[in-house]
Enzyme design. Structure first.
Site, PDB file in Angstrom:
ATOM      1  N   GLU A  36       0.868  -1.170   0.000  1.00 17.10           N
ATOM      2  CA  GLU A  36       0.000   0.000   0.000  1.00 17.10           C
ATOM      3  C   GLU A  36       0.910   1.227   0.000  1.00 17.10           C
ATOM      4  O   GLU A  36       1.823   1.309   0.828  1.00 17.10           O
ATOM      5  CB  GLU A  36      -0.893   0.042   1.245  1.00 17.10           C
ATOM      6  CG  GLU A  36      -1.864   1.214   1.176  1.00 17.10           C
ATOM      7  CD  GLU A  36      -2.694   1.419   2.434  1.00 17.10           C
ATOM      8  OE1 GLU A  36      -2.336   0.875   3.492  1.00 17.10           O
ATOM      9  OE2 GLU A  36      -3.715   2.149   2.336  1.00 17.10           O
ATOM     10  N   ARG A 260       5.631 -12.711   9.316  1.00 15.22           N
ATOM     11  CA  ARG A 260       6.386 -11.521   8.938  1.00 15.22           C
ATOM     12  C   ARG A 260       7.707 -11.481   9.713  1.00 15.22           C
ATOM     13  O   ARG A 260       7.883 -12.174  10.719  1.00 15.22           O
ATOM     14  CB  ARG A 260       5.568 -10.266   9.189  1.00 15.22           C
ATOM     15  CG  ARG A 260       5.195 -10.061  10.653  1.00 15.22           C
ATOM     16  CD  ARG A 260       4.726  -8.651  10.934  1.00 15.22           C
ATOM     17  NE  ARG A 260       3.420  -8.358  10.352  1.00 15.22           N
ATOM     18  CZ  ARG A 260       3.233  -7.393   9.457  1.00 15.22           C
ATOM     19  NH1 ARG A 260       4.242  -6.655   9.043  1.00 15.22           N
ATOM     20  NH2 ARG A 260       2.027  -7.139   9.001  1.00 15.22           N
ATOM     21  N   LYS A 270       4.299   0.388  10.182  1.00 14.25           N
ATOM     22  CA  LYS A 270       4.350   1.672   9.492  1.00 14.25           C
ATOM     23  C   LYS A 270       3.799   2.784  10.364  1.00 14.25           C
ATOM     24  O   LYS A 270       4.275   3.907  10.312  1.00 14.25           O
ATOM     25  CB  LYS A 270       3.515   1.594   8.201  1.00 14.25           C
ATOM     26  CG  LYS A 270       4.283   1.038   7.019  1.00 14.25           C
ATOM     27  CD  LYS A 270       3.526   1.354   5.735  1.00 14.25           C
ATOM     28  CE  LYS A 270       3.607   0.193   4.771  1.00 14.25           C
ATOM     29  NZ  LYS A 270       2.744   0.384   3.600  1.00 14.25           N
TER      30      LYS A 270
END
Length: 561
Positions: A36, A260, A270
């Site tokens: 994104e 992850r 983020k």
RNA sequence: AGGGGCAUGGUGCAACGGCAGCACAGCGGACUUUGAAUCCGUUGAUCCUGGUUCGAAUCCAAGUGCCCCUGCCA
């Protein structure tokens, strides 16, 4: 010995092998990397990159770059460009640059199809009502009063949503699945919401935007993606991913989830990284203390090292925390092979050779890689009566096992001569201003004619020839291994290492370093790996960033005492 | 509490019913014109309990621990 025979397969490759055995995708493998554009890529994304591109390459397939841009209020072209640059820097080539927003029209048609099948409806619950109706983790929800509208009414309402007749938040399009499902994602998830916002690509064309769940699987399907890898938190979404594809009766890719990457001494979300930038704990997304790829590039991390690191970490479904030292190992390993050696004095103290002629200068040819006898490249290094050495390389009262310079001790000035310290100049407080020594002309080049040895070798820079520079030393942004493991009521920002940046001015560099360009790695001997800063350096005013220090077993030993 | 997922040295990853191995870290040593690199050596692990089996990290059962899920974020 073939490489293949000793490398075991990870669980994703085993799944693909199974697909290939059963012929599910006709032996094809096609992947996508779906960021994104709402922030910079970090080292965690690099794991996804290596998996997405690596798997495709291994099976002879291709990878699309697809921006997941379904939420216009969070996304920006600044990030689109930064992401592309990072991917190229790492050396990945994507087959197509695509955007989920390319499919807005197709997605709209798919939504219409589901409405016509009686599988979607326009809801008028407010956000708060919807939350109440959704139920809890342990109890099912209840149906919205708008759930049983006619297909015609839904069709008309949905079209009017698109035309902009309704205000933000007043209507949604929802999938009609099962409000009693134990999986909350299946309790009539929202497919479209009304958002009168300008999109970075489609501008004001749309005022309704699809949700991730309604966009991702179908985007995969449209592109013919066979294997859609994502992180573990999407596991609960897979039933929904599958549901849309099945109801739409379109090509059905396989979603596969892996864990992850987490790393010690940093944060990876983020949201948290953005907070560090916005609240000024770091200069920017590319501050060398950030775990972003752009920051690592600026700091001088070689892309090859980053990829080697990711390969070494492996792929699995365990929640894992990788030690940042493993990354540093691969960076040092790579830089050790590629960074030419130079001499630089970070914290200078004057060394005067009393018996060296004041008006004399000589030059030594020094190899770029002295440990490699085959290396033929190098540079001339000037030498004169007055030099700079590191403050740490002289000790008036040496501790045991210290074998650098101290009174009456002989050491080697690297590539030059043996010198013996004889006296010091001190100020009124007793601070040492300069060290005096004598040299042995019979040790030119660093070897004694009579074969005697010295315990210590130190580096130096000729004072009249030295160039000045500023050097930035960075430490971990968080001293804690796990900065997200916090006592109740504390913020992760409370634990930011306030001393994570040390600015050194008046550093003395050998003249060959005047040519240094950002992106070129150097090893400042005995100090570490450095790189001219692409942002702060100007011609004649160099600023160097320390990429990483050298392993320093002496310092470690001392610290243990 | 409901659903989903995961448990192997300090960390990460292998071993797919047959000698628990690799990398990093650690420790010891050699070498050294970088206290780096290199080289040699070495400590250390199958969450627990029961079962199946000649044989279990692996299969079965019960437990324990950790992670994710109640955005009109992705």
């Amino acid at each position: 010995m073939t490489e293949e025979s000793f490398t075991s397969k990870n669980f994703i490759e085993e799944i693909i092998d199974e697909h290939n055995r059963t012929g599910r995708f006709g032996g094809k493998v096609k992947t996508r990397f779906p960021p994104e554009p709402n922030g910079y890529l970090h080292i965690g994304h690099c794991k996804a990159l290596v998996i997405d591109f690596g798997i495709a390459e291994k099976y002879g397939g291709t990878t699309n770059l697809r921006y997941d841009d379904t939420n216009p209020v969070k996304e920006d072209t600044e990030y689109v460009d930064a992401i592309k640059e990072d991917i190229h820097w790492l050396g990945f080539d994507y087959a197509n640059e695509l955007y989920a927003s390319d499919y807005f029209e197709a997605l709209y048609e798919m939504a219409v199809k589901l409405i016509k099948k009686g599988k979607a409806y326009v809801d008028e619950l407010t956000a708060e009502e919807m939350r109440e109706y959704r139920g809890t983790l342990t109890e099912g929800g209840k149906n919205s009063p708008w759930r049983e509208r006619s297909i015609e009414e839904n069709l008309e309402l949905f079209e009017r949503m698109r035309r902009g007749e309704f205000a933000d938040g007043t209507k949604t399009l929802r999938a009609k699945i099962d409000m009693a499902s134990p999986n909350i994602n299946m309790r009539d998830p929202v497919m479209y919401r009304v958002m009168h916002a300008t999109h970075h690509r489609t501008g004001d064309k749309w005022c309704i935007y699809p949700m991730y769940d309604f966009a991702h699987g179908q985007s995969d399907s449209i592109e013919g993606i066979t294997h859609s890898m994502c992180s573990l938190e999407y596991e609960n979404h897979r039933p929904l991913y599958d549901w849309f594809l099945d109801e739409l009766e379109i090509f059905h890719p396989q979603q596969i989830e892996f864990s992850r990457l987490n790393m010690t001494h940093t944060v990876m979300s983020k949201r948290k990284l953005r907070l560090l930038v916005e609240q000024g704990y770091v200069d920017s997304w590319i501050d060398p203390r950030m775990p972003t790829l752009a920051a690592m590039r600026r700091a001088g991390y070689p892309p090859k090292a980053i990829r080697a690191f990711i390969e070494a970490v492996g792929v699995a479904k365990n929640e894992s925390f990788v030690d940042v030292e493993l990354l540093e190992h691969f960076v040092r390993d790579q830089l050790n092979q590629t960074a030419p050696r130079r001499m630089a004095i970070l914290r200078p103290i004057k060394l005067v050779i009393d018996n060296y002629p004041a008006d004399q200068t000589e030059e030594f040819w020094v190899s770029d890689f002295p440990q490699n006898p085959e290396c033929t490249t190098g540079r001339m290094v000037p030498f004169s009566r007055e030099l700079y050495i590191e403050q740490d390389d002289f000790m008036e009262n040496p501790v045991p096992k210290y074998f650098r310079l101290s009174p009456e001790r002989e050491v080697r000035l690297m590539n030059a001569y043996f010198v013996t310290a004889v006296s010091m100049d001190k100020d009124a407080e007793g601070k040492i201003l300069a060290v005096h020594c004598t040299y042995d002309p019979d040790t030119r080049g660093g070897n004694a004619a009579d074969g005697r040895k010295v315990k210590g070798t130190i580096h130096w820079v000729s004072a009249p020839h030295a160039i000045n520079a500023e050097v930035h030393l960075y430490d971990y942004l968080f001293k804690d291994e796990h900065p997200e493991d916090l006592p109740e009521g504390e913020l992760f920002t409370d634990h930011v290492n306030k001393n994570s940046l040390e600015v050194l001015v008046g550093c003395k560099l050998e003249p060959a370093l005047a040519e240094a360009k950002p992106g070129q790695p150097w090893q400042f001997v005995r100090n570490g790996y450095f790189n001219a800063d692409s942002f702060n350096s100007k011609p004649g005013e160099l600023v160097f960033i320390r990429t990483l220090s050298l392993v320093d077993s002496w310092a470690k030993q001392q610290a243990q005492k």
